[in-house]
Scaffold this motif. Structure first.
Motif, PDB file in Angstrom:
ATOM      1  N   LEU A 163      50.003  22.433  48.357  1.00  0.00           N
ATOM      2  CA  LEU A 163      49.501  23.805  48.828  1.00  0.00           C
ATOM      3  C   LEU A 163      49.749  23.131  50.096  1.00  0.00           C
ATOM      4  CD1 LEU A 163      47.582  25.233  48.804  1.00  0.00           C
ATOM      5  CD2 LEU A 163      45.708  23.484  48.963  1.00  0.00           C
TER       6      LEU A 163
ATOM      7  N   LEU B 222      51.092  26.988  51.583  1.00  0.00           N
ATOM      8  CA  LEU B 222      50.702  27.336  52.497  1.00  0.00           C
ATOM      9  C   LEU B 222      51.388  28.345  53.771  1.00  0.00           C
ATOM     10  CD1 LEU B 222      47.896  28.837  53.224  1.00  0.00           C
ATOM     11  CD2 LEU B 222      47.362  26.316  54.160  1.00  0.00           C
TER      12      LEU B 222
ATOM     13  N   THR C 168      40.549  26.793  51.886  1.00  0.00           N
ATOM     14  CA  THR C 168      41.277  27.557  52.484  1.00  0.00           C
ATOM     15  C   THR C 168      41.647  28.900  52.038  1.00  0.00           C
ATOM     16  OG1 THR C 168      43.092  25.233  52.233  1.00  0.00           O
ATOM     17  CG2 THR C 168      44.200  27.837  52.327  1.00  0.00           C
ATOM     18  N   ARG C 169      41.489  29.550  50.961  1.00  0.00           N
ATOM     19  CA  ARG C 169      41.503  30.593  50.099  1.00  0.00           C
ATOM     20  C   ARG C 169      40.564  31.368  51.195  1.00  0.00           C
ATOM     21  NH1 ARG C 169      39.358  34.725  47.442  1.00  0.00           N
ATOM     22  NH2 ARG C 169      37.836  32.969  45.962  1.00  0.00           N
TER      23      ARG C 169
ATOM     24  N   LEU D 256      48.012  18.490  47.015  1.00  0.00           N
ATOM     25  CA  LEU D 256      48.213  18.310  48.026  1.00  0.00           C
ATOM     26  C   LEU D 256      48.983  19.168  49.161  1.00  0.00           C
ATOM     27  CD1 LEU D 256      45.481  19.313  50.097  1.00  0.00           C
ATOM     28  CD2 LEU D 256      45.094  17.623  50.739  1.00  0.00           C
TER      29      LEU D 256
ATOM     30  N   ALA E  94      41.934  23.988  48.471  1.00  0.00           N
ATOM     31  CA  ALA E  94      42.828  25.760  47.953  1.00  0.00           C
ATOM     32  C   ALA E  94      41.613  26.587  48.182  1.00  0.00           C
ATOM     33  CB  ALA E  94      43.127  24.828  46.284  1.00  0.00           C
TER      34      ALA E  94
ATOM     35  N   THR F 229      42.320  18.437  46.206  1.00  0.00           N
ATOM     36  CA  THR F 229      43.207  19.593  45.733  1.00  0.00           C
ATOM     37  C   THR F 229      42.081  20.768  45.377  1.00  0.00           C
ATOM     38  OG1 THR F 229      44.295  17.838  44.895  1.00  0.00           O
ATOM     39  CG2 THR F 229      45.508  20.052  44.884  1.00  0.00           C
TER      40      THR F 229
END
Length: 237
Positions: free
Chosen positions: A161, A165, A119-120, A158, A116, A112
């Motif tokens: 998230l 998103l 992705t950021r 997940l 994250a 997880t």
């Protein structure tokens, strides 16, 4: 690490980053996309990752998913990234009464927290490409069974998230898909069956190439469609 002359070599192709690339689903996906996508193949390094990169013409990206504080440095100078497939994961079965915080921390970190943070950090370039994030989740991300608490919790998170998103980035043209595979014929499944005290029978499970074809379809789907959530189960025997 950067792609060699990405402006020239990648102009006509999407650049797709796959985590857990040397595993069953990841390596199958790399082979499925070879030739049509520029590939950045994430993993812990070593012979398997290097051999796969040589086979498909991919570029290795060595990542320690338990140390998200190192990601920014590893990704520096990466160049274009059109798509990200969050495929890496870990599992350790056990009852809530038996698993201590170390198991939970490790599982949540890899399954997880690492996705994250990646992705950021990769979001600005994926926005520029109007690309796609694919989160390889699990049936355990939809329903938690006894003995699967820590893994299911990481996969439920997940899903959250990915859902958040998707809502945040729709206006930026970024597509987000969650894939929920059933049992798949991989080394992770072999470990799970061992922990369950059961026989590993790969022919009873989904072939990784089937999931690779599914993910490839998601990545290559026309822009007028977003496949938000896909559940894939083993077919009838």
């Amino acid at each position: 690490m950067s792609l060699s002359n990405p402006e020239k070599s990648s102009a006509a192709k999407p650049v797709t980053l796959i985590t857990g690339a040397s595993g069953g689903i990841g390596s199958a996906l790399a082979r499925a996309l070879a030739g049509t996508h520029e590939l950045i193949l994430g993993g812990r390094g070593g012979a398997a990752l290097n051999a796969l990169c040589a086979e498909v013409g991919g570029h290795p990206l060595v990542l320690d998913l338990t140390r998200p504080e190192t990601f920014a440095g590893v990704l520096a100078g990466l160049g274009r990234v059109s798509n990200v497939v969050h495929n890496a994961g870990v599992v350790e079965l056990g009852a809530v009464a038996e698993q201590d915080y170390a198991v939970w921390t490790h599982t949540l970190a890899v399954n997880t927290v690492a996705p994250a943070e990646l992705t950021r950090l990769l979001l600005p370039t994926v926005r520029q490409e109007r690309g796609t994030f694919v989160f390889v989740n699990s049936g355990a991300g939809l329903s938690a069974n006894a003995g699967w608490g820590s893994y299911a919790a990481s996969k439920f998170a997940l899903k959250a998230l990915a859902d958040a998103l998707r809502g945040e980035e729709e206006a930026n043209g970024v597509r987000v898909t969650s894939l929920y595979p059933g049992r798949t014929a991989t080394e992770m499944q072999r470990k799970v069956r061992s922990q369950e005290g059961a026989e590993y029978t790969p022919e009873a499970f989904i072939d990784p190439q089937t999931l690779a074809a599914t993910i490839a379809f998601v990545l290559n789907a026309p822009r007028d469609a977003t496949l938000t959530d896909l559940t894939v189960r083993p077919g009838p025997q």
